[in-house]
Design a protein around this motif. Sequence first.
Motif: not given
Length: 86
Positions: A18-29
């Motif tokens: 979940l940490d990796e998913i949130n990091i990727r979402i934040q970066r893309i956003q």
Amino acid sequence: EKLETAGLKERQALDAELDEINIRIQRIQREAGKSFVSRTRLQCRPGDPHDVVVLRAVIMNPMTHGRILDEILDEQEAILQDLTAP
């Protein structure tokens, strides 16, 4: 649901995913430039040494309203759907 019934090792693995998913979402956003959402780490469970990555929007503009926040969340959901699409 899985987190509630998981043992320590399984919960740590799920938290890391979940940490990796949130990091990727934040970066893309952030790169999309439509909104500014940062991330930080918070302790979710007392005594658990793993701080999970959470997304946060700091509201500075007094003209911000619920519809804008909904749009930010909708953008995050769309990013997640793109990341998990087959």
